[in-house]
Scaffold this active site. Structure first.
Site, PDB file in Angstrom:
ATOM      1  N   LYS A  15       9.510  -5.791   2.432  1.00 22.98           N
ATOM      2  CA  LYS A  15      10.125  -7.029   1.949  1.00 22.98           C
ATOM      3  C   LYS A  15      10.880  -6.827   0.641  1.00 22.98           C
ATOM      4  CE  LYS A  15       6.252  -9.334   1.456  1.00 22.98           C
ATOM      5  NZ  LYS A  15       5.200  -8.482   2.043  1.00 22.98           N
ATOM      6  N   ARG A  90       3.578 -18.078   1.885  1.00 18.87           N
ATOM      7  CA  ARG A  90       2.808 -17.292   2.852  1.00 18.87           C
ATOM      8  C   ARG A  90       1.705 -18.085   3.525  1.00 18.87           C
ATOM      9  NH1 ARG A  90       0.328 -12.185   0.050  1.00 18.87           N
ATOM     10  NH2 ARG A  90       2.172 -12.147  -1.230  1.00 18.87           N
ATOM     11  N   ARG A 127      -0.590   5.391  -0.057  1.00 20.23           N
ATOM     12  CA  ARG A 127       0.311   5.446  -1.223  1.00 20.23           C
ATOM     13  C   ARG A 127      -0.424   5.903  -2.478  1.00 20.23           C
ATOM     14  NH1 ARG A 127       3.163  -0.090  -2.271  1.00 20.23           N
ATOM     15  NH2 ARG A 127       4.301   0.404  -0.370  1.00 20.23           N
ATOM     16  N   ARG A 159      -3.582   2.462  -6.018  1.00 22.36           N
ATOM     17  CA  ARG A 159      -3.725   1.125  -6.588  1.00 22.36           C
ATOM     18  C   ARG A 159      -4.978   0.479  -6.014  1.00 22.36           C
ATOM     19  NH1 ARG A 159       1.607  -2.542  -6.249  1.00 22.36           N
ATOM     20  NH2 ARG A 159       0.335  -3.817  -4.876  1.00 22.36           N
ATOM     21  N   ARG A 170      -6.165  -7.292   3.741  1.00 25.19           N
ATOM     22  CA  ARG A 170      -4.864  -7.896   3.408  1.00 25.19           C
ATOM     23  C   ARG A 170      -4.063  -8.191   4.680  1.00 25.19           C
ATOM     24  NH1 ARG A 170      -2.108  -3.978  -0.786  1.00 25.19           N
ATOM     25  NH2 ARG A 170      -0.453  -5.534  -0.809  1.00 25.19           N
TER      26      ARG A 170
END
Ligand SMILES: [Zn+2]
Length: 214
Positions: A15, A90, A127, A159, A170
């Site tokens: 996004k 959202r 990541r 993270r 999530r």
């Protein structure tokens, strides 16, 4: 081309990259709710401290907090002639609050980037970043030495919201909360589903095509 756009998609769905590029092309602000929240958290504002606990647990920040900062941003002068909303609304409550706040000047198109769960897990679960911002991916672009940045030798870290179980949570939250938003905009004739797989250039091309011939 349309100038008031909402970009939705799963975490790690691309996004932000897409929204930034569209904003550049249209000359309108890229408004990322996630970035604004992270800024509030980094600045330790009252709002930021309230948001922090939710974000760490991979949970959604409460509607009133998110709606408040988004609406505030949309009233700034540079947003008068259009905007790209990245990751907002959202859930249904936020979608309705947005329509209320904008009174007839709501989104002209809502683009949903479709990315399979498996891909999301690879993209954000894998990541790794170093303290200077270099980014790696365990599957796609691993560092030469495990856990060490190729460029500066710094320790890589994940993270907090990229831990495997948090990523799965999530994804689940995204689906549960955002599916009613798709229905809401579909009923208004504003929803466009776009394949989010492939290189950012390809995805951008698909979206432009849709927006030029809505
Ligand atoms: Zn580095």
């Amino acid at each position: 081309m349309l100038r008031r756009l909402v970009i939705l998609g799963p975490p790690g769905g691309g996004k932000g990259t897409l929204a930034a590029r569209l904003a550049g092309r249209l000359g309108v602000p890229h408004i990322s709710t996630g970035d604004m929240l992270r800024n509030e958290v980094a600045g330790s504002s009252l709002l930021g401290r309230r948001a922090h606990d939710y974000m760490n647990a991979g949970r959604l920040v409460p509607n009133e907090l998110v709606t408040e900062i988004t609406n505030r941003r949309l009233t700034e002068p540079d947003a008068g002639d259009g905007w790209i909303l990245d990751g907002f609304p959202r859930n249904l409550t936020q979608a309705r609050a947005l329509d209320d706040a904008l009174a007839g000047l709501g989104p002209q198109a809502v683009v949903v980037l479709e990315v399979p769960d498996k891909e999301v897990v690879i993209r954000i679960g894998g990541r790794l970043t170093c303290p200077r911002g270099h980014v790696y991916n365990l599957t796609r672009s691993p560092p030469r030495a495990p856990g060490i940045c190729d460029i500066d030798g710094e320790q890589l870290h994940q993270r907090e919201d990229a831990a495997h179980d948090v990523v799965l949570e999530r994804i689940a939250i995204y689906k549960r909360a955002t599916t009613p938003v798709f229905d809401y905009y579909y009923n208004e004739g504003l929803l466009y589903r776009v394949d989010g797989m492939g290189a950012p250039d390809e995805v951008y091309g698909r979206v432009i095509k849709v927006l030029e011939n809505p």
